[in-house]
Design a protein around this motif. Structure first.
Motif, PDB file in Angstrom:
ATOM      1  N   ILE A   1       0.835  -1.210   0.000  1.00  0.00           N
ATOM      2  CA  ILE A   1       0.000   0.000   0.000  1.00  0.00           C
ATOM      3  C   ILE A   1       0.867   1.257   0.000  1.00  0.00           C
ATOM      4  O   ILE A   1       0.604   2.223  -0.724  1.00  0.00           O
ATOM      5  CB  ILE A   1      -0.947  -0.013   1.210  1.00  0.00           C
ATOM      6  N   ILE A   2       1.937   1.232   0.781  1.00  0.00           N
ATOM      7  CA  ILE A   2       2.822   2.406   0.837  1.00  0.00           C
ATOM      8  C   ILE A   2       3.440   2.669  -0.531  1.00  0.00           C
ATOM      9  O   ILE A   2       3.505   3.810  -1.002  1.00  0.00           O
ATOM     10  CB  ILE A   2       3.917   2.190   1.904  1.00  0.00           C
TER      11      ILE A   2
ATOM     12  N   ALA B   1       0.862   6.882  -6.444  1.00  0.00           N
ATOM     13  CA  ALA B   1      -0.319   7.725  -6.656  1.00  0.00           C
ATOM     14  C   ALA B   1       0.020   9.216  -6.582  1.00  0.00           C
ATOM     15  O   ALA B   1      -0.763  10.057  -7.050  1.00  0.00           O
ATOM     16  CB  ALA B   1      -1.404   7.400  -5.626  1.00  0.00           C
ATOM     17  N   GLY B   2       1.176   9.536  -6.017  1.00  0.00           N
ATOM     18  CA  GLY B   2       1.627  10.926  -5.998  1.00  0.00           C
ATOM     19  C   GLY B   2       2.622  11.232  -7.091  1.00  0.00           C
ATOM     20  O   GLY B   2       3.218  12.311  -7.120  1.00  0.00           O
TER      21      GLY B   2
ATOM     22  N   THR C   1       2.344   5.839 -14.414  1.00  0.00           N
ATOM     23  CA  THR C   1       2.491   5.328 -13.044  1.00  0.00           C
ATOM     24  C   THR C   1       1.277   5.703 -12.201  1.00  0.00           C
ATOM     25  O   THR C   1       0.749   4.894 -11.431  1.00  0.00           O
ATOM     26  CB  THR C   1       3.765   5.911 -12.399  1.00  0.00           C
ATOM     27  N   LEU C   2       0.833   6.933 -12.367  1.00  0.00           N
ATOM     28  CA  LEU C   2      -0.327   7.408 -11.609  1.00  0.00           C
ATOM     29  C   LEU C   2      -1.573   6.589 -11.948  1.00  0.00           C
ATOM     30  O   LEU C   2      -2.333   6.201 -11.053  1.00  0.00           O
ATOM     31  CB  LEU C   2      -0.564   8.888 -11.929  1.00  0.00           C
ATOM     32  N   LYS C   3      -1.772   6.309 -13.214  1.00  0.00           N
ATOM     33  CA  LYS C   3      -2.962   5.566 -13.644  1.00  0.00           C
ATOM     34  C   LYS C   3      -2.958   4.155 -13.065  1.00  0.00           C
ATOM     35  O   LYS C   3      -3.990   3.646 -12.584  1.00  0.00           O
ATOM     36  CB  LYS C   3      -3.006   5.512 -15.173  1.00  0.00           C
ATOM     37  N   ILE C   4      -1.786   3.497 -13.085  1.00  0.00           N
ATOM     38  CA  ILE C   4      -1.680   2.132 -12.533  1.00  0.00           C
ATOM     39  C   ILE C   4      -1.989   2.143 -11.044  1.00  0.00           C
ATOM     40  O   ILE C   4      -2.719   1.279 -10.526  1.00  0.00           O
ATOM     41  CB  ILE C   4      -0.272   1.559 -12.798  1.00  0.00           C
TER      42      ILE C   4
ATOM     43  N   ASN D   1       3.534  13.541   1.805  1.00  0.00           N
ATOM     44  CA  ASN D   1       2.795  13.281   0.569  1.00  0.00           C
ATOM     45  C   ASN D   1       2.043  11.946   0.635  1.00  0.00           C
ATOM     46  O   ASN D   1       0.867  11.859   0.272  1.00  0.00           O
ATOM     47  CB  ASN D   1       3.763  13.291  -0.625  1.00  0.00           C
ATOM     48  N   VAL D   2       2.712  10.915   1.142  1.00  0.00           N
ATOM     49  CA  VAL D   2       2.087   9.587   1.252  1.00  0.00           C
ATOM     50  C   VAL D   2       0.944   9.641   2.260  1.00  0.00           C
ATOM     51  O   VAL D   2      -0.146   9.102   2.027  1.00  0.00           O
ATOM     52  CB  VAL D   2       3.138   8.523   1.657  1.00  0.00           C
ATOM     53  N   ARG D   3       1.183  10.277   3.389  1.00  0.00           N
ATOM     54  CA  ARG D   3       0.142  10.375   4.419  1.00  0.00           C
ATOM     55  C   ARG D   3      -1.062  11.175   3.889  1.00  0.00           C
ATOM     56  O   ARG D   3      -2.220  10.857   4.187  1.00  0.00           O
ATOM     57  CB  ARG D   3       0.711  11.046   5.669  1.00  0.00           C
TER      58      ARG D   3
END
Length: 973
Positions: free
Chosen positions: A5-6, A12-13, A19-22, A52-54
């Motif tokens: 998930i991390i 996702a960022g 990469t974002l779409k996947i 950013n992840v948080r």
């Protein structure tokens, strides 16, 4: 899964679209998996991960609550996971990053709206416990969370939810009020002691959060705040707090420090007053004097204005205006006796406050202070004259000072007309004489006075001789071309526009057009030209507008407006000028023909430039509609652009169609109605109609009218080659249409049957089974019945074969036990029984003609069983349509005189080519070219010959003697 998930959250960022779409696809797959939101919680609550992840984790959690937290939602989060998350979210309040803390607070509030208090009764006690604690950060985060929770709970509107919120308010209001008092006192003392910025900011932020909570509680948590002593104490304290915080703000500014947080605090105090006044006006009555005194002090005195800032003035003035305009404070608006006492009290308090002296001072201050153009206004005029020229509209009075002061001025004027009118007249007299161009202050004051007089036009109707003012002072001021006087020239144009619809004699209209033409010259200031353009729009829009007075100035003004249109750059400004041109075209009609060549050449370029501005394209569409109508058959010169515009506007595959469709359909209709002949490009547009019809019935009427125009323009090509798609579309939607929709579709089908009887009957054949079935069942609304019966009648007249085919199809649909003769008889019985419901003579004659056509030996026996009823309906129709002419002879009133011919119809001046085509079709309609009595005579004579005298006489004996007598008045037997 946590590590995965991390990694996905990091992706996702990413700035890389692939990469974002996947990552987004993977997160979407996990949204409904057990434990996903627990994993997200562990990520955003762990300070060791990157911000950013948080951030992404908390956003996905928040979105998941919207979709999957509600009970019985598809993919609902498991109950045990929900319970874990509820407890975990309020286990600690130590988030160091403020933006993340806000997101977590909003997240908790979203859950609270679903679960508090039934499934989450520990939420509020936990928050209150942390707020009581000594940990400063935790206290702030708990207050922040509590603010969002209260905001969410206050938004619930079911009675049970409101009752729960009211109980919560009673339990916590005093505590929150004490908290707010303590924090407010703390930051005031810190300011007075000269403390550094950090503790001060911390104290005022907590005070602001507790204030926001108090605001929601007092507005939504008390059925009547006036019945709670501490609630009213808080409202009264607000005014003292405003004065104190404004003094602190001034102190802070003198130290060169940031005052934004003070502004937020003060504005929120006024928002609470506005909320209580709006929701609980009767509870606010005792606060009216204090509110008015506060508003007048800060907005209309020199001392008060030295303390305030613009947004606060706007808030005060809006409170001031709301008290003036609240309906329950006006005695005539209230009926209930209990409320009427409070209404009278409110009215009395207002009357006592608004003395003659106060009203005069307010009026003078509004005009000579707030209406005066500021240096920033003039700077905008110089740097961006197009945006400066726009009048504020909508609800701009809520956030912009100038429209706010103007709306307050008008509210006062309408309630205290006599006093304000006198003050305005005095100001006019004082500033009546021309001002020297170098007297800049005098120019600004005159501009402000003219602004007030323009706003108050209708109220000053009896006080101002506008004709004299226009023909002397205003005319001279427009002719002063000095640079400073552009301010007056612009205002005079605006003023003339406002007063044209109030009080300007017709004899001065030509002079008005001449003056506006001068103000539109290219060497004039752009702000003045735009004001003149707007003034012309108002003058042309006036009910006293006379085209003959305007025609001598048309070419000049049209040319100047066109130059202005080309010169301005902003799309909004182009749209503004284009609407003036469009409206002018609409009013002068075909008088515009000699002057549109330049506009016609420019519009394609403008259409291309407006690619990303749909509102401007709507304005272009509107202009093209007016041009089509004005030019009539000469509009053929517009066709290349018009067809291109329609193709885009009515193409559902284009994003723009959402914005342009309605105007595009109107343009399409105008094109078809005014084109003298069909072209391949026009006919090719037709293929877009079926998809439009099937997508929505919202534009059904326009789509039907467009189809109707095509039927008249080229019936054979439409019905034989292009029309099958549109018939299938009607077939698919007709079951979902309301009565009015069915009627307009039936009118279109009838036109097809009139225009091309044989091919029209084949064309609409797929729809006939539904129509015949409705007639068979006999359960429709009378107007719909009439529409259905006209189609059945037309089919009987046009093609008996198709009529029989539909009867056979209907018989098969109903089942084997329903024989064709029975179905035929039932349809005819229903036809005859409902014919008396038809009220229009044209439709009634049509039905009678169709019945006459059935009176032959080839008709089924059901016809002869109903012979008396058939004759009755025909005779009643003859009674309705037969008139006595000037020669004393009986005539069919629906007949077109046989001396007329289609060529003679062409000599008549019809509005459009479409209406001419429609008249030609009407000329060939059996209703207008067959005499009903003659047809009946012929049918009965033929029937007598074929049946024989004896059988015919037996059939005639079935007729009632009275009916027989009436029948003999029309035919000889």
């Amino acid at each position: 899964m946590d590590r995965t998930i991390i990694e996905i959250l990091e992706q996702a960022g990413s700035q890389d679209p692939t990469t974002l779409k996947i990552a987004e696809q993977m997160l979407r797959q996990w949204e409904t998996q057990y434990g996903f939101y627990t994993a997200l919680f562990k990520v955003f609550s762990n300070n060791s991960f990157t911000i950013n992840v948080r951030w992404i984790a908390v956003l996905y959690f928040k979105n998941g609550v919207d979709r999957y937290w509600r009970k019985h939602a598809p993919g609902e989060i498991a109950l045990d996971e929900k319970e874990f998350l509820r407890q975990a979210l309020i286990a600690k309040f130590d988030e160091p990053v403020n933006q993340l803390a806000i997101q977590v607070a909003v997240l908790i509030a979203k859950i609270a709206r679903f679960d508090c208090p039934k499934e989450w009764n520990s939420l509020v006690p936990t928050l209150l416990e942390v707020i009581r604690g000594n940990n400063s950060l935790a206290q702030h985060r708990a207050l922040l969370t509590f603010h969002h929770v209260i905001k969410a709970l206050a938004s619930k509107r079911l009675i049970a939810d409101r009752r729960i919120f009211q109980e919560l308010t009673l339990n916590i209001f005093n505590f929150i009020l004490d908290i707010w008092n303590n924090y407010t006192e703390s930051f005031i003392l810190l300011i007075l002691s000269g403390a550094n910025d950090h503790p001060l900011q911390e104290a005022i932020q907590k005070a602001l959060l507790s204030l926001k909570i108090l605001g929601k509680l007092i507005i939504h948590g008390f059925p009547k705040p006036s019945e709670n002593q501490r609630a009213m104490l808080f409202l009264k304290m607000i005014f003292d707090r405003i004065r104190t915080i404004l003094d602190c703000r001034k102190n802070f500014m003198s130290r060169g420090l940031e005052v934004e947080i003070f502004d937020k605090f003060i504005i929120h105090l006024t928002k609470i007053l506005q909320g209580v006044l709006e929701i609980h006006p009767f509870c606010y009555v005792d606060l009216i004097p204090t509110t008015l005194e506060c508003s007048v002090f800060y907005c209309f005195t020199e001392i008060g204005q030295s303390l305030v800032f613009e947004r606060f003035i706007i808030q005060c003035l809006n409170l001031f205006k709301e008290i003036l305009q609240t309906n329950v404070y006006k005695p005539a608006k209230v009926i209930q006796e209990t409320k009427n006492l409070l209404t009278l009290r409110a009215h009395q308090l207002k009357q006592e406050f608004f003395t003659l002296q106060i009203l005069k001072e307010i009026c003078i201050r509004l005009v000579t202070h707030y209406f005066v153009l500021t240096s920033s206004d003039l700077e905008i005029w110089n740097t961006d004259p197009e945006n400066f020229g726009f009048d504020d509209c909508g609800e701009s009075w809520k956030y912009s000072l100038r429209p706010c002061t103007e709306s307050v001025f008008l509210a006062l004027l309408h309630q205290f007309k006599d006093i304000f009118s006198n003050v305005l007249v005095e100001l006019m007299q004082k500033h009546y004489q021309p001002v020297h161009p170098n007297d800049f202050r005098g120019i600004l004051l005159k501009d402000a006075v003219y602004n007030a007089v323009g706003l108050a036009g209708f109220d000053l109707y009896d006080e101002v001789n506008f004709d004299q003012w226009f023909s002397t002072t205003l005319k001279l001021e427009l002719n002063d071309k000095s640079n400073n006087y552009r301010i007056i020239r612009r205002r005079v144009c605006w003023l003339i526009g406002r007063w044209t619809g109030v009080k300007l004699s017709a004899e001065y209209r030509p002079e008005l057009y001449n003056l506006m033409a001068q103000a539109l010259r290219p060497d004039e200031d752009l702000g003045v030209r735009l004001a003149a353009s707007d003034a012309l729009k108002l003058a042309i829009d006036d009910f006293q507008f006379n085209t003959d007075d305007f025609i001598p100035y048309l070419e000049r003004i049209f040319s100047l407006l066109f130059c202005l249109l080309k010169e301005v750059n902003e799309c909004d400004t182009k749209m503004r000028v284009l609407y003036v041109l469009s409206f002018m075209i609409e009013r002068v009609g075909n008088g515009i023909k000699p002057h549109i060549s330049s506009l016609n050449a420019y519009l394609p370029e403008l259409w291309q430039e407006s690619k990303n501005h749909n509102m401007l394209r709507c304005a272009i569409l509107s202009t093209l509609v007016h041009l089509e109508i004005a030019l009539g058959s000469d509009s053929i010169m517009l066709q290349p652009l018009v067809i291109k515009v329609i193709e885009l506007s009515c193409d559902m595959n284009q994003e723009e169609y959402i914005y342009l469709l309605e105007d595009g359909l109107e343009l399409w209709q105008a094109l078809l109605q005014n084109t003298p002949y069909q072209t391949p490009a026009i006919m090719e547009l037709f293929k877009k109609l079926p998809a439009l019809l099937e997508s929505s019935t919202e534009n059904l009427k326009l789509c039907v009218y467009i189809t109707e125009a095509y039927v008249l323009l080229n019936p054979e090509e439409l019905m034989c080659e292009r029309g099958s798609g549109i018939v299938e579309s009607f077939k698919s939607i007709i079951g979902d249409l309301r009565s009015d929709g069915i009627i307009i579709v039936m009118q279109l089908l009838e036109l097809c049957l009139i225009t091309a009887p044989q091919s029209g009957s084949q064309f609409i054949k797929p729809l006939l089974l539904k129509i015949f079935e409705s007639v068979y069942e006999g359960d429709e609304y009378p107007m719909v019945w009439t529409a259905y019966l006209t189609i059945v009648a037309r089919i009987l007249l046009n093609s008996r074969d198709i009529f029989i085919q539909i009867i056979k199809e209907l018989s098969k649909r109903l089942g084997q036990e329903f024989k064709e003769d029975f179905v035929f008889a039932q349809v005819i019985n229903s036809y005859i029984d409902h014919m008396p419901l038809v009220t229009q003579h044209k439709e009634k004659k049509l039905l009678a003609l169709a019945l006459c056509s059935l009176l032959d030996v080839n008709s089924p026996s059901a016809i002869f069983k109903k012979f008396p009823q058939i004759i009755l309906n025909i005779v009643e129709t003859l009674n309705d349509i037969t008139k006595i002419n000037d020669m004393g002879c009986s005539t069919d009133s629906l007949m077109i005189d046989h001396h007329h011919s289609p060529s003679q119809f062409e000599d008549v001046g019809y509005e459009t080519e479409h209406s001419l085509r429609k008249r030609r079709v009407t000329f060939n309609d059996p209703v207008h070219c067959i005499v009903l009595s003659e047809l009946l005579q012929n049918q009965l004579s033929d029937l007598r010959k074929l049946l024989g005298d004896e059988q015919f006489k037996l059939m005639m004996l079935e007729i009632n003697p009275d009916l027989d007598q009436q029948l003999k008045e029309y035919i000889s037997i």
